[in-house]
Motif scaffolding. Structure first.
Motif, PDB file in Angstrom:
ATOM      1  N   MET A 277       0.830  -1.188   0.000  1.00  0.00           N
ATOM      2  CA  MET A 277       0.000   0.000   0.000  1.00  0.00           C
ATOM      3  C   MET A 277       0.875   1.253   0.000  1.00  0.00           C
ATOM      4  O   MET A 277       0.669   2.137  -0.795  1.00  0.00           O
ATOM      5  N   MET A 278       1.844   1.264   0.927  1.00  0.00           N
ATOM      6  CA  MET A 278       2.714   2.435   1.035  1.00  0.00           C
ATOM      7  C   MET A 278       3.588   2.574  -0.217  1.00  0.00           C
ATOM      8  O   MET A 278       3.857   3.676  -0.661  1.00  0.00           O
ATOM      9  N   LYS A 279       4.010   1.424  -0.767  1.00  0.00           N
ATOM     10  CA  LYS A 279       4.823   1.478  -1.974  1.00  0.00           C
ATOM     11  C   LYS A 279       4.027   2.056  -3.130  1.00  0.00           C
ATOM     12  O   LYS A 279       4.556   2.840  -3.926  1.00  0.00           O
ATOM     13  N   LYS A 280       2.741   1.683  -3.211  1.00  0.00           N
ATOM     14  CA  LYS A 280       1.894   2.210  -4.274  1.00  0.00           C
ATOM     15  C   LYS A 280       1.743   3.716  -4.150  1.00  0.00           C
ATOM     16  O   LYS A 280       1.817   4.448  -5.135  1.00  0.00           O
ATOM     17  N   LEU A 281       1.535   4.184  -2.910  1.00  0.00           N
ATOM     18  CA  LEU A 281       1.404   5.627  -2.691  1.00  0.00           C
ATOM     19  C   LEU A 281       2.687   6.361  -3.036  1.00  0.00           C
ATOM     20  O   LEU A 281       2.661   7.437  -3.639  1.00  0.00           O
TER      21      LEU A 281
ATOM     22  N   SER B 238      -6.844  -3.844   5.676  1.00  0.00           N
ATOM     23  CA  SER B 238      -6.155  -2.921   4.785  1.00  0.00           C
ATOM     24  C   SER B 238      -6.347  -3.336   3.332  1.00  0.00           C
ATOM     25  O   SER B 238      -6.580  -2.491   2.464  1.00  0.00           O
ATOM     26  N   ASP B 239      -6.268  -4.638   3.061  1.00  0.00           N
ATOM     27  CA  ASP B 239      -6.480  -5.127   1.696  1.00  0.00           C
ATOM     28  C   ASP B 239      -7.903  -4.843   1.235  1.00  0.00           C
ATOM     29  O   ASP B 239      -8.124  -4.459   0.075  1.00  0.00           O
TER      30      ASP B 239
ATOM     31  N   LEU C 180     -11.137   1.226  -2.532  1.00  0.00           N
ATOM     32  CA  LEU C 180     -10.640   2.483  -3.086  1.00  0.00           C
ATOM     33  C   LEU C 180     -10.314   2.392  -4.577  1.00  0.00           C
ATOM     34  O   LEU C 180     -10.170   3.416  -5.230  1.00  0.00           O
ATOM     35  N   LYS C 181     -10.232   1.177  -5.110  1.00  0.00           N
ATOM     36  CA  LYS C 181      -9.922   1.025  -6.555  1.00  0.00           C
ATOM     37  C   LYS C 181     -11.064   1.413  -7.395  1.00  0.00           C
ATOM     38  O   LYS C 181     -12.012   1.772  -7.427  1.00  0.00           O
TER      39      LYS C 181
END
Length: 131
Positions: A1-5, A123-124, A130-131
């Motif tokens: 998640m953080m990597k995507k952001l 979280s998943d 959110l997608k």
């Protein structure tokens, strides 16, 4: 998640930077393509010199800024001394503890692992929504 952001933020930053560079180049091109306007019968502009009152105001501003800085510096120095004394007093009252292998508790136990897994699944699910 953080990597995507992080990746999204980096891509957005690069896009904004490229856009700004293109806009700047376009402005410079427009400026250089305009013909130079000739000035005729114009008197050179005389810049007003700063008055004594303005100079005094600037001096007063710098003096006030220096006083504020000095006051903050003194307060922080005093607070650091108080914190050091308080820490020394606390540590003086603490008795040293010898640790045996039997007395050391596990930092992460099975309940913590279950909670971490549950948080990961939540979280998943939020990522999917959110997608």
């Amino acid at each position: 998640m953080m990597k995507k952001l992080l990746v999204c933020a980096a891509v957005a930053g690069v896009a904004v930077g490229v856009y700004n560079l293109l806009c700047k180049a376009k402005k410079e091109e427009n400026i250089s393509s305009k013909p130079m306007e000739e000035k005729t019968d114009s008197e050179p502009e005389i810049k007003d010199e700063t008055t004594v009152e303005e100079q005094d105001a600037v001096r007063e501003m710098y003096v006030a800024k220096e006083k504020s800085t000095q006051s903050v510096r003194e307060r922080h120095t005093e607070a650091a001394g108080i914190m050091a004394d308080a820490f020394a007093n606390i540590m003086k009252d603490v008795e040293p503890v010898e640790l045996d292998e039997e007395s050391v508790e596990t930092v992460v136990d099975t309940k913590d692992v279950e909670i971490i897994n549950e948080l990961d699944s939540l979280s998943d699910e939020l990522d999917e929504l959110l997608k």
